[in-house]
Design a protein around this motif. Sequence first.
Motif, PDB file in Angstrom:
ATOM      1  N   SER A  38       0.829  -1.200   0.000  1.00 44.26           N
ATOM      2  CA  SER A  38       0.000   0.000   0.000  1.00 44.26           C
ATOM      3  C   SER A  38       0.867   1.256   0.000  1.00 44.26           C
ATOM      4  N   ALA A  39       1.941   1.257   0.764  1.00 44.73           N
ATOM      5  CA  ALA A  39       2.837   2.416   0.811  1.00 44.73           C
ATOM      6  C   ALA A  39       3.548   2.612  -0.522  1.00 44.73           C
ATOM      7  N   ILE A  40       3.977   1.539  -1.147  1.00 53.08           N
ATOM      8  CA  ILE A  40       4.650   1.642  -2.449  1.00 53.08           C
ATOM      9  C   ILE A  40       3.683   2.136  -3.517  1.00 53.08           C
ATOM     10  N   SER A  41       2.492   1.592  -3.546  1.00 52.76           N
ATOM     11  CA  SER A  41       1.517   2.041  -4.537  1.00 52.76           C
ATOM     12  C   SER A  41       1.079   3.476  -4.272  1.00 52.76           C
ATOM     13  N   TYR A  42       0.970   3.859  -3.003  1.00 60.80           N
ATOM     14  CA  TYR A  42       0.644   5.242  -2.653  1.00 60.80           C
ATOM     15  C   TYR A  42       1.726   6.185  -3.187  1.00 60.80           C
ATOM     16  N   PHE A  43       2.990   5.812  -3.012  1.00 64.01           N
ATOM     17  CA  PHE A  43       4.108   6.616  -3.514  1.00 64.01           C
ATOM     18  C   PHE A  43       4.074   6.734  -5.028  1.00 64.01           C
ATOM     19  N   ILE A  44       3.868   5.626  -5.704  1.00 60.80           N
ATOM     20  CA  ILE A  44       3.871   5.629  -7.177  1.00 60.80           C
ATOM     21  C   ILE A  44       2.743   6.500  -7.715  1.00 60.80           C
ATOM     22  N   PHE A  45       1.541   6.329  -7.196  1.00 61.08           N
ATOM     23  CA  PHE A  45       0.414   7.109  -7.712  1.00 61.08           C
ATOM     24  C   PHE A  45       0.527   8.587  -7.353  1.00 61.08           C
ATOM     25  N   TYR A  46       1.068   8.892  -6.180  1.00 66.46           N
ATOM     26  CA  TYR A  46       1.234  10.292  -5.806  1.00 66.46           C
ATOM     27  C   TYR A  46       2.314  10.942  -6.672  1.00 66.46           C
ATOM     28  N   PHE A  47       3.384  10.201  -6.965  1.00 64.27           N
ATOM     29  CA  PHE A  47       4.438  10.714  -7.845  1.00 64.27           C
ATOM     30  C   PHE A  47       3.903  10.953  -9.255  1.00 64.27           C
ATOM     31  N   LEU A  48       3.146  10.001  -9.781  1.00 62.61           N
ATOM     32  CA  LEU A  48       2.538  10.180 -11.114  1.00 62.61           C
ATOM     33  C   LEU A  48       1.604  11.380 -11.133  1.00 62.61           C
ATOM     34  N   GLN A  49       0.868  11.575 -10.069  1.00 61.68           N
ATOM     35  CA  GLN A  49      -0.036  12.720  -9.997  1.00 61.68           C
ATOM     36  C   GLN A  49       0.751  14.023 -10.043  1.00 61.68           C
ATOM     37  N   GLN A  50       1.852  14.099  -9.315  1.00 61.77           N
ATOM     38  CA  GLN A  50       2.644  15.322  -9.293  1.00 61.77           C
ATOM     39  C   GLN A  50       3.262  15.607 -10.660  1.00 61.77           C
ATOM     40  N   VAL A  51       3.811  14.595 -11.309  1.00 63.50           N
ATOM     41  CA  VAL A  51       4.418  14.777 -12.631  1.00 63.50           C
ATOM     42  C   VAL A  51       3.362  15.185 -13.651  1.00 63.50           C
ATOM     43  N   ALA A  52       2.220  14.543 -13.608  1.00 63.19           N
ATOM     44  CA  ALA A  52       1.143  14.872 -14.555  1.00 63.19           C
ATOM     45  C   ALA A  52       0.611  16.281 -14.331  1.00 63.19           C
ATOM     46  N   GLU A  53       0.528  16.703 -13.067  1.00 57.67           N
ATOM     47  CA  GLU A  53       0.035  18.053 -12.797  1.00 57.67           C
ATOM     48  C   GLU A  53       1.031  19.125 -13.230  1.00 57.67           C
ATOM     49  N   ILE A  54       2.298  18.774 -13.343  1.00 58.23           N
ATOM     50  CA  ILE A  54       3.284  19.733 -13.835  1.00 58.23           C
ATOM     51  C   ILE A  54       3.244  19.823 -15.356  1.00 58.23           C
ATOM     52  N   PHE A  55       3.229  18.677 -16.034  1.00 58.73           N
ATOM     53  CA  PHE A  55       3.371  18.680 -17.485  1.00 58.73           C
ATOM     54  C   PHE A  55       2.068  18.878 -18.247  1.00 58.73           C
ATOM     55  N   ALA A  56       0.939  18.528 -17.677  1.00 57.55           N
ATOM     56  CA  ALA A  56      -0.327  18.642 -18.405  1.00 57.55           C
ATOM     57  C   ALA A  56      -0.660  20.078 -18.787  1.00 57.55           C
ATOM     58  N   PRO A  57      -0.619  21.035 -17.875  1.00 59.69           N
ATOM     59  CA  PRO A  57      -0.927  22.408 -18.292  1.00 59.69           C
ATOM     60  C   PRO A  57       0.085  22.966 -19.294  1.00 59.69           C
ATOM     61  N   MET A  58       1.351  22.571 -19.106  1.00 61.12           N
ATOM     62  CA  MET A  58       2.384  23.047 -20.022  1.00 61.12           C
ATOM     63  C   MET A  58       2.123  22.544 -21.442  1.00 61.12           C
ATOM     64  N   LEU A  59       1.816  21.277 -21.583  1.00 63.44           N
ATOM     65  CA  LEU A  59       1.538  20.730 -22.918  1.00 63.44           C
ATOM     66  C   LEU A  59       0.276  21.343 -23.517  1.00 63.44           C
ATOM     67  N   LEU A  60      -0.742  21.537 -22.698  1.00 69.83           N
ATOM     68  CA  LEU A  60      -1.974  22.149 -23.200  1.00 69.83           C
ATOM     69  C   LEU A  60      -1.746  23.582 -23.682  1.00 69.83           C
ATOM     70  N   ILE A  61      -1.018  24.357 -22.915  1.00 70.29           N
ATOM     71  CA  ILE A  61      -0.779  25.749 -23.303  1.00 70.29           C
ATOM     72  C   ILE A  61       0.085  25.833 -24.551  1.00 70.29           C
ATOM     73  N   ILE A  62       1.153  25.044 -24.604  1.00 66.38           N
ATOM     74  CA  ILE A  62       2.018  25.053 -25.794  1.00 66.38           C
ATOM     75  C   ILE A  62       1.229  24.602 -27.015  1.00 66.38           C
ATOM     76  N   GLY A  63       0.424  23.558 -26.867  1.00 59.65           N
ATOM     77  CA  GLY A  63      -0.369  23.065 -27.992  1.00 59.65           C
ATOM     78  C   GLY A  63      -1.396  24.088 -28.473  1.00 59.65           C
ATOM     79  N   LEU A  64      -2.075  24.745 -27.542  1.00 59.04           N
ATOM     80  CA  LEU A  64      -3.076  25.739 -27.939  1.00 59.04           C
ATOM     81  C   LEU A  64      -2.440  26.959 -28.597  1.00 59.04           C
ATOM     82  N   VAL A  65      -1.309  27.411 -28.059  1.00 60.51           N
ATOM     83  CA  VAL A  65      -0.615  28.550 -28.669  1.00 60.51           C
ATOM     84  C   VAL A  65      -0.121  28.182 -30.056  1.00 60.51           C
TER      85      VAL A  65
END
Length: 139
Positions: A38-65
Motif C-alpha cells: 500500500s505504501a509503495i503504490s501510494y508513492f507511485i500514484f502520488y508521484f505520477l499525480q505530481q508529474v502529470a500536474e506539472i506537465f499537463a498544463p504546459m503541454l496544453l498551453i504550448i499546444g493551444l498557442v
Amino acid sequence: MQINSLRTEGRLTPEQAPNQLSFQNKKSPNTLIRTALSAISYFIFYFLQQVAEIFAPMLLIIGLVWKFIPTLLHSMMHLTDNADPQIRDIVTNGSNLIPTSINFSGYTLSASTLIFWGILLLALAALSATLTSFFGYKN
C-alpha cells in the motif's frame, strides 16, 4: 475501598501486562506485506499525480498557442492586403516560419498531439489522485 477497586477493574495486573503487550506488538506477515504494498503504490500514484500536474498544463498551453498563432497570422494577412508590400512580406514569411508539425525519429509532433497528451495527463492525474486517496483511506 470501592474507589480503588473501580480503578483497577479495567487495568491489567503486573503479571498480565507483559503478556498483553507482547501480543499487541506481534503483527502477521500479511499485514506487513499489505502495508508495504500500500505504501509503495501510494508513492507511485502520488508521484505520477505530481508529474502529470506539472506537465499537463504546459503541454496544453504550448499546444493551444501553437495551434492558434498560425490562424492569427493568416487572419492578419488579410488585414495587410492594403498595407505596405514590405509589411505584407514580413507577415507572409512569418506565418510560413511556424511549422504545422515536427518529426522526431518517426514520431510526428503537432499542436493536436500536444493537446491530446495534455488532456491524457490530466486524466492520469485524476486517476492517480483517486487511487492515492483510495490507498490512503484503506490503511
